[in-house]
Design an enzyme around this catalytic site. Structure first.
Site, PDB file in Angstrom:
ATOM      1  CD  GLN A 102       7.486  42.144  82.335  1.00 20.99           C
ATOM      2  OE1 GLN A 102       6.712  41.963  81.323  1.00 20.99           O
ATOM      3  NE2 GLN A 102       8.036  41.149  82.904  1.00 20.99           N
ATOM      4  CE  LYS A 159       7.143  40.106  78.064  1.00 18.57           C
ATOM      5  NZ  LYS A 159       6.433  40.319  79.324  1.00 18.57           N
ATOM      6  CG  ASP A 177       0.650  37.929  80.771  1.00 16.34           C
ATOM      7  OD1 ASP A 177       1.778  37.222  80.147  1.00 16.34           O
ATOM      8  OD2 ASP A 177       1.033  38.999  81.341  1.00 16.34           O
TER       9      ASP A 177
HETATM   10  N1  GUN Z   1       6.984  38.822  84.505  1.00 15.61           N
HETATM   11  C1  GUN Z   1       7.900  37.495  84.355  1.00 15.61           C
HETATM   12  N2  GUN Z   1       7.020  36.712  83.425  1.00 15.61           N
HETATM   13  C2  GUN Z   1       6.054  37.280  83.136  1.00 15.61           C
HETATM   14  C3  GUN Z   1       4.987  36.903  82.082  1.00 15.61           C
HETATM   15  O1  GUN Z   1       5.123  36.041  81.492  1.00 15.61           O
HETATM   16  N3  GUN Z   1       4.024  37.952  82.064  1.00 15.61           N
HETATM   17  C4  GUN Z   1       3.924  39.009  82.681  1.00 15.61           C
HETATM   18  N4  GUN Z   1       3.037  39.809  82.518  1.00 15.61           N
HETATM   19  N5  GUN Z   1       4.814  39.331  83.541  1.00 15.61           N
HETATM   20  C5  GUN Z   1       5.906  38.622  83.549  1.00 15.61           C
END
Ligand code: GUN
Length: 306
Positions: free
Chosen positions: A102, A58, A125
């Site tokens: 995360q 990311k 998100d």
């Molecule tokens: N862990 C797995 N997928 C995601 C996501 O889309 N966002 C976040 N913050 N954590 C994740």
């Protein structure tokens, strides 16, 4: 079944994600003209190796698109109160436009409390209840990244989705539920299939569009599909092989492509779209915050100053 020469075509998530990222980069250049650099704060609690890889990706992609990222890696022993204090600081920092924690967080931390602590305007998100509620009401809110990415793949593949029957397999808050909502907004008839469904395969065989998000390697094969169905595979599962291991989706790709008309491969399908939409959401959040700040400045300007 398709004839052997008539396998489903691949939906190229890498190429479509690259298009989205170039749109994001263009938006970032436009914001630079106003001396604004979109800034994304990424919080990782603990040392989960998969999460470390996701976060690294990311941050790398953000940098490529011209988005500033602030990474904070906190030890697994971080208390909930400490994490909430970090989030409160980021909420209050006007230089930070997006906040991502995360998931999963360590078991001693209440994930729901963490998500609800994020300023909904910075919730890139789209997990905060204000954004979830807004999505259901059809408002223009920050929307979860993976379902948004799947919708873009579907629009690029099928065009207008009106009247199509979509079956979503899985009902998670991150993918299944928002996916079903977005498909409904695109005028599909939507069925959500889950672990308590009676004859999930029979329901799935009615679908023009199948979105698989169950987290079970290669669960959905040709016998689940109507000929010509379009298949979006959200799953990323590592399985052991004689050579070591490899990534597979929730769909048995080799089998499904003999019946489907189009299918996302794993890897290279949905995965790249999630990051692209995370960055798109960061730019959207930045723009909205600028507009809001300008509105507030106008409202608070006294008659003498005006
Ligand atoms: N862990 C797995 N997928 C995601 C996501 O889309 N966002 C976040 N913050 N954590 C994740």
């Amino acid at each position: 079944m398709n004839s052997p020469t008539q396998l489903a075509r691949d939906i190229d998530g890498k190429a479509i994600a690259a298009q989205v990222l170039s749109e994001v980069a263009a938006d970032v250049r436009e914001l630079a003209l106003q001396q604004v650099t979109p800034t994304l704060a990424v919080l990782l609690v603990g040392e989960d190796p998969a999460s470390q890889v996701y976060v690294r990706n990311k941050i790398l992609r953000a940098k490529e698109a011209g988005i500033r990222s602030l990474e904070q890696c906190l030890p697994a022993t971080t208390s909930q109160a400490q994490l909430l204090a970090v989030i409160a600081e980021l909420n209050a920092n006007p230089e930070v436009n997006g906040i991502l924690v995360q998931l999963p967080v360590p078991a001693h931390i209440d994930e729901g409390a963490v998500i609800q602590a994020i300023d909904p305007a910075k919730d890139i998100d789209g997990f905060h209840r204000q954004n979830v509620g807004g999505l259901v009401l059809g408002q223009d809110v920050l929307t979860p990244c993976t379902p948004s990415g799947c919708m873009r793949l579907l629009h690029d593949t099928c065009g207008d989705l009106s009247g199509k029957h979509a079956v979503v397999i899985g009902r998670s808050n991150i993918v299944g539920k928002p996916m079903a909502t977005l498909l409904l907004q695109a005028n599909c008839s939507v069925t959500v299939v889950h672990s308590r469904s009676i004859d999930a395969a029979a329901l799935c065989r009615l679908a023009d569009i199948v979105v698989a998000a169950v987290g079970r390697p290669q669960m959905i094969d040709a016998s689940w599909l109507k000929p010509g169905a379009v298949v979006i595979d959200v799953g990323i599962n590592r399985i052991d092989t004689e050579q070591g291991s490899r990534l597979v989706g929730d769909v048995d790709y080799a089998s499904a492509r003999t019946v489907a008309s189009a299918i996302t491969p794993v890897p290279g399908g949905v995965g790249p779209m999630t990051i692209a939409f995370l960055l798109k959401n960061t730019v959207t959040a930045t723009r909205r915050q600028l507009l809001r700040a300008a509105e507030l400045a106008t409202t608070h300007t006294s008659p003498q100053e005006a």
